[in-house]
Design an enzyme around this catalytic site. Structure first.
Site, mmCIF file in Angstrom:
data_model
loop_
_atom_site.group_PDB
_atom_site.id
_atom_site.type_symbol
_atom_site.label_atom_id
_atom_site.label_comp_id
_atom_site.label_asym_id
_atom_site.label_seq_id
_atom_site.Cartn_x
_atom_site.Cartn_y
_atom_site.Cartn_z
ATOM 1 N N HIS A 164 35.073 62.705 35.027
ATOM 2 C CA HIS A 164 35.319 63.997 35.680
ATOM 3 C C HIS A 164 35.276 63.876 37.203
ATOM 4 O O HIS A 164 35.637 64.821 37.911
ATOM 5 C CB HIS A 164 34.278 65.012 35.204
ATOM 6 C CG HIS A 164 34.777 66.425 35.205
ATOM 7 N ND1 HIS A 164 35.984 66.791 35.742
ATOM 8 C CD2 HIS A 164 34.217 67.572 34.732
ATOM 9 C CE1 HIS A 164 36.165 68.089 35.610
ATOM 10 N NE2 HIS A 164 35.099 68.588 34.995
ATOM 11 N N THR A 189 41.916 54.258 21.063
ATOM 12 C CA THR A 189 41.077 53.741 19.981
ATOM 13 C C THR A 189 41.274 54.601 18.743
ATOM 14 O O THR A 189 41.483 55.814 18.850
ATOM 15 C CB THR A 189 39.581 53.713 20.381
ATOM 16 O OG1 THR A 189 38.807 53.202 19.290
ATOM 17 C CG2 THR A 189 39.074 55.101 20.731
#
Length: 420
Positions: free
Chosen positions: A381, A329
């Protein structure tokens, strides 16, 4: 003969859509394959096309939620031959009527207003929108002359001197005094997007890491070869293609960044289908460029141009919106210095580009002014460790600062020579 026009399906998992707006009116004569309406789902915007020419009859209201494969309108093909025959006489009649009416004093005033409005200052963006809609300054100004109860109540509440004063200061006060509130219904696409964004925050262990990139080498390369690139490939060379290609090569070095969680399994595609975030009037869309690992910069630029145009026109199909493995993006086009982009599920990572600003940096012990971009990588994560996330951004940084490494798969050419 009456032909039924049914609502198309945007995808296998979608049973209902919203008929956002009708482009034609009830009773209009339409051509075959003419666009009749816009249909919105939680994944894409589709067009409802006329399968035959004839007179259209609308059976569904704009804004109504309808089932897939239900009948939205019908076309009476007995009127198919009237589409072209009515066009020319209508134009001649309009010209005759307008010529006749110009002779009246009322129309003379209108003509004078038109000339005055033609001298109105119009911004380039506004002029572009007017050209696309086939409108002029007179159409816009006349369209603003309708007085509703809102304007009447506003003027009634102002002091008497404000209603008669034409000074610049009174105009400014009138503008500031307004306290209107505009309400818009959320589109199906916007509602689904909001749900997905909230679910990402709640269901992933999202973390963001940052790095900075010296854009000097890429900017010099573009400046040197831009005209030749356009002549050869018919498209401009931008920054996005460099970053998408660099990201694909970096994914080979850190495949976990390209992975995703499927229940209790980690899926690691060996291909790189990169989703590219595109801002449209109806919300954020992320069309996908397939198999980036096999494409060159010119292929990526052509794909970017085509997908961006289709996204802004609302013409993206469901197959062009699904299946991405990684997202890029670019908030820099809006002036963003730094941000933490949100992951596009079921993907596990998204890279955010930002604006390019000249900053003082240390180069070989000396302070120099260089064009710097901040890069961000948001990742889940749960499956991507810090080593992979940081290493991924470092690898992208190396290839952007030394574009020759794009030819060696992100490796150092000297190390390849030495077999290291």
């Amino acid at each position: 003969m009456i032909v039924e026009i049914k609502v198309p399906t945007p995808g296998e998992s979608i049973s209902e859509v919203e008929l956002a707006s009708w482009i034609v009116s009830d009773g209009d004569i339409v051509e075959k394959d003419q666009e009749l309406a816009e249909i919105e789902s939680d994944k894409a915007t589709l067009s409802l096309l006329a399968t035959e020419a004839g007179k259209v009859k609308l059976l569904v209201e704009a804004g109504e939620t309808v089932a897939v494969d239900s009948v939205a309108c019908s076309v009476d093909t007995d009127f198919a031959g009237e589409a072209k025959s009515k066009t020319a006489p209508a134009k001649e009649e309009t010209k005759a009527e307008s010529k006749k009416e110009i002779e009246t004093p009322k129309e003379a005033i209108k003509t004078k207003e038109t000339l005055e409005h033609s001298n109105a200052k119009v911004s380039p963006l506004a002029q572009k929108l007017m050209d696309e809609a086939g409108m002029n300054a007179d159409d816009i100004i006349n369209g603003l002359k309708r007085i509703s109860t809102k304007e009447v109540e506003l003027v009634k509440g102002l002091p008497a001197e404000s209603t008669v004063s034409n000074s610049p200061s009174s105009t400014f006060v009138d503008a500031v005094a307004g306290r209107e509130v505009e309400r818009q219904k959320m589109t199906t696409l916007r509602k689904k997007l909001s749900q997905r964004l909230v679910s990402v925050k709640n269901e992933t262990a999202m973390l963001t890491t940052f790095n900075e990139v010296d854009m000097s080498a890429v900017m010099a390369l573009r400046k040197k070869y831009q005209s030749k690139f356009i002549d050869t490939h018919g498209v401009k060379l931008g920054f996005m293609s460099f970053f998408i290609k660099a990201a694909s090569l970096a994914l080979k070095h850190h495949p976990m960044v390209n992975a995703m969680i499927d229940q209790e399994e980690i899926v690691m595609p060996e291909y790189h289908d990169v989703s590219v975030a595109v801002q449209t009037p109806k919300g954020l869309m992320v069309p996908v460029i397939r198999n980036v690992e096999t494409q060159g910069l010119h292929d990526l630029e052509l794909s970017l141009k085509g997908l961006a145009e289709k996204a802004r026109k609302g013409k993206l199909g469901i197959e062009e919106m699904t299946g991405g493995t990684f997202t890029v993006t670019n908030g820099g086009v809006f002036g963003s210095m730094l941000s933490t982009p949100i992951i596009n599920p079921p993907q596990s990572a998204i890279m955010g580009m930002h604006n390019i600003v000249e900053r003082p940096v240390a180069v070989n012990g000396k302070v120099e002014i260089r064009p710097i971009m901040y890069l961000a990588l948001s990742y889940d994560h749960r499956i991507i460790d810090g080593k992979d996330s940081v290493g991924f951004l470092v690898k992208v940084k190396e290839m952007i600062e030394d574009p020759a490494k794009l030819l060696q798969g992100g490796f150092n050419p000297e190390e390849l020579v030495l077999g290291l």
